[in-house]
Design a protein around this motif. Sequence first.
Motif, mmCIF file in Angstrom:
data_model
loop_
_atom_site.group_PDB
_atom_site.id
_atom_site.type_symbol
_atom_site.label_atom_id
_atom_site.label_comp_id
_atom_site.label_asym_id
_atom_site.label_seq_id
_atom_site.Cartn_x
_atom_site.Cartn_y
_atom_site.Cartn_z
ATOM 1 N N UNK A 16 0.826 -1.208 0.000
ATOM 2 C CA UNK A 16 0.000 0.000 0.000
ATOM 3 C C UNK A 16 0.859 1.256 0.000
ATOM 4 N N UNK A 17 1.924 1.237 0.770
ATOM 5 C CA UNK A 17 2.843 2.380 0.801
ATOM 6 C C UNK A 17 3.385 2.677 -0.587
ATOM 7 N N UNK A 18 3.885 1.620 -1.252
ATOM 8 C CA UNK A 18 4.450 1.797 -2.593
ATOM 9 C C UNK A 18 3.375 2.243 -3.581
ATOM 10 N N UNK A 19 2.185 1.646 -3.478
ATOM 11 C CA UNK A 19 1.097 2.002 -4.396
ATOM 12 C C UNK A 19 0.673 3.448 -4.217
ATOM 13 N N UNK A 20 0.634 3.936 -2.967
ATOM 14 C CA UNK A 20 0.233 5.316 -2.718
ATOM 15 C C UNK A 20 1.240 6.298 -3.306
ATOM 16 N N UNK A 21 2.526 5.995 -3.139
ATOM 17 C CA UNK A 21 3.559 6.863 -3.708
ATOM 18 C C UNK A 21 3.459 6.889 -5.228
ATOM 19 N N UNK A 22 3.282 5.716 -5.853
ATOM 20 C CA UNK A 22 3.157 5.639 -7.314
ATOM 21 C C UNK A 22 1.904 6.366 -7.781
ATOM 22 N N UNK A 23 0.794 6.162 -7.074
ATOM 23 C CA UNK A 23 -0.476 6.787 -7.443
ATOM 24 C C UNK A 23 -0.348 8.309 -7.402
ATOM 25 N N UNK A 24 0.262 8.820 -6.338
ATOM 26 C CA UNK A 24 0.447 10.269 -6.214
ATOM 27 C C UNK A 24 1.384 10.808 -7.284
ATOM 28 N N UNK A 25 2.485 10.087 -7.505
ATOM 29 C CA UNK A 25 3.460 10.545 -8.495
ATOM 30 C C UNK A 25 2.841 10.592 -9.887
ATOM 31 N N UNK A 26 2.112 9.543 -10.247
ATOM 32 C CA UNK A 26 1.441 9.536 -11.547
ATOM 33 C C UNK A 26 0.425 10.664 -11.642
ATOM 34 N N UNK A 27 -0.221 10.984 -10.526
ATOM 35 C CA UNK A 27 -1.217 12.057 -10.528
ATOM 36 C C UNK A 27 -0.571 13.398 -10.803
ATOM 37 N N UNK A 28 0.474 13.729 -10.059
ATOM 38 C CA UNK A 28 1.057 15.068 -10.190
ATOM 39 C C UNK A 28 1.887 15.230 -11.447
ATOM 40 N N UNK A 29 2.476 14.143 -11.923
ATOM 41 C CA UNK A 29 3.232 14.226 -13.172
ATOM 42 C C UNK A 29 2.313 14.013 -14.372
#
Length: 461
Positions: free
Chosen positions: A120-133
């Motif tokens: 979940x930690x990794x998924x949240x970071x990826x989800x946020x990164x994909x969102x802002x980029x």
Amino acid sequence: MKQWLKMMRKGYGKKLVSIHAWNAWIVVILAITGLILIGGFWRETLGIGRVWLKWLHIAVGIAMLLPVVYYLFLASKHWKQLRNKPWQKANTIIVLALLIGWLLSGIVLWQFKLAGPRWSNAALLIHDLLTWVGLPYIIYHSITRTRWLKDPARRTIQTNEPSIQKTSVNEPAAPNTNIEDLDTDNIPAATSILDADKDSGRNNVPNMEKPQPVYTRRAFIRSAVGIGLAVTLGPTFVSWVGKNLKFDNSIDSMLETDPNRMVPLPQPLSSSSPPIGGGAEGHFRVYTVTPIPSFSNANWSFRVDGLVERAQIWNWEQFVKLARTVQVSDFHCVTGWSVYKNTWEGIPLKHFLENAGIKPGAHSVKFYSGDGVYTDAITLEQAQMDDIMIAVMHDGKPIPADLGGPVRLVIPQMYAYKSVKWLNRIEVIDSEHIGYWEERGYDKDAWLSGASQRFPNITGS
């Protein structure tokens, strides 16, 4: 199978336009709901509506799978159209990667209890990164590409070669046949029928491309959209990077700007400095339902009251002298992120309850936040767990206001919405109490997967 694929690809141009349009709307809805869900202002304003908004975000996110799968049936034809257009091919790959990345990381976050905290930690970071980029990029792409595809000439491969067959000019297509439905793959050079119609009467003249202005109206629109997105979303992305890639969210940086003014500062025990847990692994995200309060000796006190034999109240100078213990535990947020190996120093909750003495008829222990709004509770049986702590230090340092200091509750066996920030009162009550987030749709019992749960006297890790 071939016949079915042919039917799926019929009207290819219109279907590609529809896919872009649906994707554009889906991304807009996901962007708006996602930004509201992480916004501190909306956490308090929406109340239970935030839970409904979360489920809307999940449902729309899953719905994004439909246009992606549909596109895959059209992909081979689209890929042929993009031959000799490397930039457009790269663009298609980027957009597909963003959509698939959002889907996969979103599914992990949706099922975070099954996935476990590390995934979940990794998924949240990826989800946020994909969102802002990716969000600015994909909105820009959806808007401009939809306009691009609405031009019928764009849906064929243009060429400077003359038309091959005169019948393609003088003879109309079959009745009720749309231009988009024609199979241009079998027409050499796939010359646009619309362009051929314009040249009727001079069929032997090569179908030359018209000269284009240096800066077209379409290019201007694209640039304007791109600049607008950069201006509006850019600062938010920079803020996200700073908070989540550890540019300015260390405990030390929080303490440097800490609004709390407590004197004297608590001094760490030897097992806290250096921390026996080796130092926390991960990054705290600051969520609040009110503006972050600040405290000083003048406006801070701590009390234990309710159904107790000996109600007590401490000022800061008295409280900081209470005997403390140290424990190491993980900290899990219900939104999917975790911080591991935290070394907490404070007073076990059950020590307060033993010293106060519990009266007959007591049912639950209610916790009050110094923000004047947030409350939560656990049963009296749950309150006997050894690892529930009234913490005053984290990794050998005072707890900053951003993380709930000067004093906060820590319940390692439950999700963090139970661990009340800015704790200043413990009340023993005779009934069940529904906490702030439980009133808004969260589970009353916030047990982690694999927690010892209802068994008292467990030892913290």
